[in-house]
Every structure is written in C-alpha cells, then in structure tokens.
Enzyme design. Structure first.
Site, PDB file in Angstrom:
ATOM      1  N   TYR A 149       0.833  -1.215   0.000  1.00 52.96           N
ATOM      2  CA  TYR A 149       0.000   0.000   0.000  1.00 52.96           C
ATOM      3  C   TYR A 149       0.867   1.265   0.000  1.00 52.96           C
ATOM      4  O   TYR A 149       0.700   2.159  -0.839  1.00 52.96           O
ATOM      5  CB  TYR A 149      -0.946   0.028   1.191  1.00 52.96           C
ATOM      6  CG  TYR A 149      -1.692   1.337   1.283  1.00 52.96           C
ATOM      7  CD1 TYR A 149      -1.317   2.314   2.208  1.00 52.96           C
ATOM      8  CD2 TYR A 149      -2.729   1.619   0.411  1.00 52.96           C
ATOM      9  CE1 TYR A 149      -1.979   3.534   2.260  1.00 52.96           C
ATOM     10  CE2 TYR A 149      -3.392   2.835   0.452  1.00 52.96           C
ATOM     11  CZ  TYR A 149      -3.015   3.788   1.380  1.00 52.96           C
ATOM     12  OH  TYR A 149      -3.658   5.012   1.429  1.00 52.96           O
ATOM     13  N   LYS A 153       1.273   4.458  -2.814  1.00 48.99           N
ATOM     14  CA  LYS A 153       1.087   5.887  -2.564  1.00 48.99           C
ATOM     15  C   LYS A 153       2.371   6.669  -2.858  1.00 48.99           C
ATOM     16  O   LYS A 153       2.317   7.838  -3.260  1.00 48.99           O
ATOM     17  CB  LYS A 153       0.585   6.102  -1.138  1.00 48.99           C
ATOM     18  CG  LYS A 153      -0.836   5.589  -0.942  1.00 48.99           C
ATOM     19  CD  LYS A 153      -1.825   6.270  -1.874  1.00 48.99           C
ATOM     20  CE  LYS A 153      -3.216   5.680  -1.829  1.00 48.99           C
ATOM     21  NZ  LYS A 153      -4.183   6.388  -2.715  1.00 48.99           N
TER      22      LYS A 153
HETATM   23  N1  LIG Z   1      -8.312   6.698   5.445  1.00 46.02           N
HETATM   24  C1  LIG Z   1      -7.035   7.023   5.504  1.00 46.02           C
HETATM   25  O1  LIG Z   1      -6.397   7.025   6.583  1.00 46.02           O
HETATM   26  C2  LIG Z   1      -6.301   7.465   4.243  1.00 46.02           C
HETATM   27  C3  LIG Z   1      -5.089   8.157   4.377  1.00 46.02           C
HETATM   28  C4  LIG Z   1      -4.424   8.569   3.209  1.00 46.02           C
HETATM   29  C5  LIG Z   1      -4.946   8.294   1.953  1.00 46.02           C
HETATM   30  N2  LIG Z   1      -6.137   7.597   1.878  1.00 46.02           N
HETATM   31  C6  LIG Z   1      -6.655   7.352   0.518  1.00 46.02           C
HETATM   32  O2  LIG Z   1      -7.922   7.984   0.401  1.00 46.02           O
HETATM   33  C7  LIG Z   1      -8.654   7.335  -0.661  1.00 46.02           C
HETATM   34  C8  LIG Z   1     -10.068   7.065  -0.194  1.00 46.02           C
HETATM   35  O3  LIG Z   1     -10.035   6.109   0.845  1.00 46.02           O
HETATM   36  P1  LIG Z   1     -10.921   6.281   2.186  1.00 46.02           P
HETATM   37  O4  LIG Z   1     -10.011   6.452   3.324  1.00 46.02           O
HETATM   38  O5  LIG Z   1     -11.988   7.278   1.967  1.00 46.02           O
HETATM   39  O6  LIG Z   1     -11.479   4.796   2.333  1.00 46.02           O
HETATM   40  P2  LIG Z   1     -12.929   4.136   2.072  1.00 46.02           P
HETATM   41  O7  LIG Z   1     -13.946   4.724   2.958  1.00 46.02           O
HETATM   42  O8  LIG Z   1     -12.679   2.662   2.128  1.00 46.02           O
HETATM   43  O9  LIG Z   1     -13.278   4.573   0.561  1.00 46.02           O
HETATM   44  C9  LIG Z   1     -12.636   3.982  -0.523  1.00 46.02           C
HETATM   45  C10 LIG Z   1     -13.473   4.262  -1.764  1.00 46.02           C
HETATM   46  O10 LIG Z   1     -12.782   3.725  -2.902  1.00 46.02           O
HETATM   47  C11 LIG Z   1     -13.623   2.776  -3.554  1.00 46.02           C
HETATM   48  N3  LIG Z   1     -12.818   1.694  -4.118  1.00 46.02           N
HETATM   49  C12 LIG Z   1     -11.804   1.022  -3.522  1.00 46.02           C
HETATM   50  N4  LIG Z   1     -11.300   0.097  -4.376  1.00 46.02           N
HETATM   51  C13 LIG Z   1     -12.031   0.192  -5.514  1.00 46.02           C
HETATM   52  C14 LIG Z   1     -12.021  -0.497  -6.769  1.00 46.02           C
HETATM   53  N5  LIG Z   1     -11.161  -1.477  -7.030  1.00 46.02           N
HETATM   54  N6  LIG Z   1     -12.902  -0.135  -7.725  1.00 46.02           N
HETATM   55  C15 LIG Z   1     -13.810   0.865  -7.472  1.00 46.02           C
HETATM   56  N7  LIG Z   1     -13.882   1.563  -6.313  1.00 46.02           N
HETATM   57  C16 LIG Z   1     -12.997   1.220  -5.357  1.00 46.02           C
HETATM   58  C17 LIG Z   1     -14.558   2.266  -2.469  1.00 46.02           C
HETATM   59  O11 LIG Z   1     -15.718   1.765  -3.071  1.00 46.02           O
HETATM   60  P3  LIG Z   1     -16.450   0.503  -2.393  1.00 46.02           P
HETATM   61  O12 LIG Z   1     -16.754   0.909  -1.001  1.00 46.02           O
HETATM   62  O13 LIG Z   1     -17.622   0.300  -3.277  1.00 46.02           O
HETATM   63  O14 LIG Z   1     -15.456  -0.593  -2.439  1.00 46.02           O
HETATM   64  C18 LIG Z   1     -14.836   3.566  -1.705  1.00 46.02           C
HETATM   65  O15 LIG Z   1     -15.793   4.339  -2.383  1.00 46.02           O
HETATM   66  C19 LIG Z   1      -7.869   6.068  -1.016  1.00 46.02           C
HETATM   67  O16 LIG Z   1      -7.109   6.296  -2.184  1.00 46.02           O
HETATM   68  C20 LIG Z   1      -6.929   5.901   0.185  1.00 46.02           C
HETATM   69  O17 LIG Z   1      -5.753   5.212  -0.169  1.00 46.02           O
HETATM   70  C21 LIG Z   1      -6.831   7.197   2.971  1.00 46.02           C
END
Ligand SMILES: NC(=O)c1ccc[n+]([C@@H]2O[C@H](COP(=O)([O-])OP(=O)(O)OC[C@H]3O[C@@H](n4cnc5c(N)ncnc54)[C@H](OP(=O)(O)O)[C@@H]3O)[C@@H](O)[C@H]2O)c1
Length: 260
Positions: A149, A153
């Site tokens: 992961y 990033k």
């Molecule tokens: N949360 C953190 O601490 C954090 C920190 C830094 C960066 N991020 C980044 O922020 C972004 C959003 O993540 P989040 O934290 O908001 O998590 P989240 O609540 O799990 O949301 C992830 C979103 O991406 C969609 N998704 C994931 N894999 C997919 C795929 N193969 N095809 C289509 N849709 C997909 C999910 O859809 P479904 O629910 O339908 O699967 C959901 O809408 C990601 O890129 C993550 O790496 C998160």
C-alpha cells in the site's frame, strides 16, 4: 448553460463521498464510481445537493471497469477528475494473499493512471481541466505491515508531481492530496482494526476533502491535510528509511493496538 462535470472515483464512502458532496455543493454535475452498490445510496445524497449524478458500479482495478466509467462520460467535456478510489491491505507481505496485494496495486496505481491517461488527454486537447489525485503521507515512509500500500502511494505522490510539471502551461492542473490517518472504512477494509493506527484518533474525512477540493480549485501542486500530518511528512523527509520502517511497524503490526 450546462454545469461543469466532475468525475469522482471512490465516491461511495469516506474521503471520496465528501469530495463528491463538496463538488455538488460547488455547482458541478457528477459522474461517480465505486465497486459496491453503496454508490447508489451516495448518489441520492449528491442529487439532493443539486448535482445531476451518473453512477458507475465497477471494479476500477480492471481495464474493463475504467473503460465502463469512461464510456459513461460519453464524450462530455470533463472539467475536474478526482481520482480518489483506493484501498489498503494490512499484515506481513508474505502472509498476504497475493491476488489481494495485486488488487491494491491495480486499484491504486494501474486503474488510477489509466483513467488519468484517458481524461487527461481530453483536458489537454481542450486546454482546461483540474485533476486531483489522492495520494498519502504514507508515500513518504516504508510501510512495514502495509508494504504494498505505502509503495502505491509513493508512486501516486511522485507521479502527480511529474504529470503536473509535464502539463505546466497547458491549462490543466494536477494536485496531489496527501492525507494522514482519516476516519473512513479504510482500516476495516484493510483488516487493520487491531493495529495502533487502526485504533488511533483520526482526521475527519469532510475536513480532508475540503482541504483537497480547495487546493484543486486553486490549482495547487500538493497539499497535506492537517498540521500533525504536515509535521509527520516533513520529519519523514529527514529521517533514515530504516527508522521510518521501524516507526511504521509500531503503528501497523497486527495486534499492535493492545501493545504499549
Ligand atoms: N483513510 C485514511 O487514513 C487514508 C489516508 C491517506 C490516503 N487515503 C486514501 O484515500 C482514498 C479514499 O479512501 P478512504 O479512506 O476514503 O477509504 P474508504 O472509505 O474505504 O473509501 C474507498 C473508496 O474507494 C472505492 N474503491 C476502492 N477500491 C475500488 C475499486 N477497485 N474499484 C472501485 N472503487 C474502489 C470504495 O468503493 P467501495 O466501497 O464500493 O469498495 C470507496 O468508495 C484512497 O485512495 C486511500 O488510499 C486514505
């Protein structure tokens, strides 16, 4: 006059849900995507906020899934692309199911940059457009117990800066949003709820999305959301990789939530 159109991926929960809602409030119509049916519920929220919303339920880790999304754009001019969909995967690399590790790479890197390639070409031809990529401060450190992961990033953070430089003067801006730990479904989906980071206090996804959206609309190159994360990423830049890997172990090792 038709409203500007934004594509938001990963708009069914977390940061993407909030990014799409802000775009709706900001007067964009939406083309949103995710790979589970919750996206249809989220779309109702965006419609209540006044956005004409088109939904694609597809796995964006696949070429077919991204092609489905692009086909739904049906040649309409895209004013903003918020390439946010992504997921993590906890546990030691050798203990992970390799297909799951591959899916992290194909979602966070291959599918993401394929969509940027399709939309970016249209924007460059039109001489206007805004691209927001959701990277992470995790890209600044080796991800012990989240090795794949964090590597994805690191790719997205680097790729964003390079593409931005390539498009300088083209009318198309590229912004990299780098959040820290944020309260979303991310840690449950990555099976990391038994870790220190999984149990830690986290940022509000609405705050993170606001920071990212506003940086995209200003045309900024990059933004780290939250002062704690700004300090952490600045320190990461001057800390030996081995020490960072050890720090990440303490935060992400399975069962670390119960350890002092
Ligand atoms: N949360 C953190 O601490 C954090 C920190 C830094 C960066 N991020 C980044 O922020 C972004 C959003 O993540 P989040 O934290 O908001 O998590 P989240 O609540 O799990 O949301 C992830 C979103 O991406 C969609 N998704 C994931 N894999 C997919 C795929 N193969 N095809 C289509 N849709 C997909 C999910 O859809 P479904 O629910 O339908 O699967 C959901 O809408 C990601 O890129 C993550 O790496 C998160």
């Amino acid at each position: 006059m038709s409203k500007p159109l934004a594509i938001v991926t990963g708009a069914s929960s977390g940061i993407g849900l909030e990014l799409a809602a802000i775009c709706a409030e900001d007067g964009f119509d939406l083309l949103v995507a995710a790979d589970r049916s919750e996206i249809h519920t989220a779309a109702e929220r965006f419609r209540r906020l006044g956005a004409e919303t088109t939904v694609v339920e597809a796995d964006l880790a696949t070429k077919d899934g991204v092609d489905q999304l692009w086909a739904k754009a049906a040649g309409r001019p895209i004013d903003a692309l918020l390439a946010n969909a992504g997921h993590g995967l906890g546990h030691g690399f050798l203990d992970q199911d390799f297909d799951e590790a591959r899916h992290v790479i194909e979602t966070n890197i291959t599918g993401t940059i394929y969509l940027v390639h399709l939309v970016g070409r249209q924007m460059r031809a039109r001489g206007t457009g805004r691209i927001l990529l959701t990277g992470s401060i995790a890209g600044f450190m080796p991800g012990t117990y989240q090795a794949v992961y964090n590597g994805t990033k690191a790719f997205i953070d680097s790729f964003s800066f390079a593409l931005r430089a390539e498009l300088d003067g083209s009318g198309v801006t590229v912004t990299c949003l780098m959040p820290g730990a944020t309260e979303t479904e991310f840690f449950e989906r990555a099976d990391m709820l038994d870790t220190k980071v999984g149990q830690s206090d986290k940022d509000d996804p609405a705050m993170v999305a606001r920071v990212g959206h506003d940086a995209m609309m200003r045309g900024d190159g990059d933004v780290v959301s939250g002062w704690r994360n700004k300090i952490q990423s600045a320190l990461a830049n001057v800390t030996p990789a081995g020490m960072l890997a050890e720090q990440h172990r303490k935060m992400a090792e399975p069962g670390s939530a119960d350890r002092k």
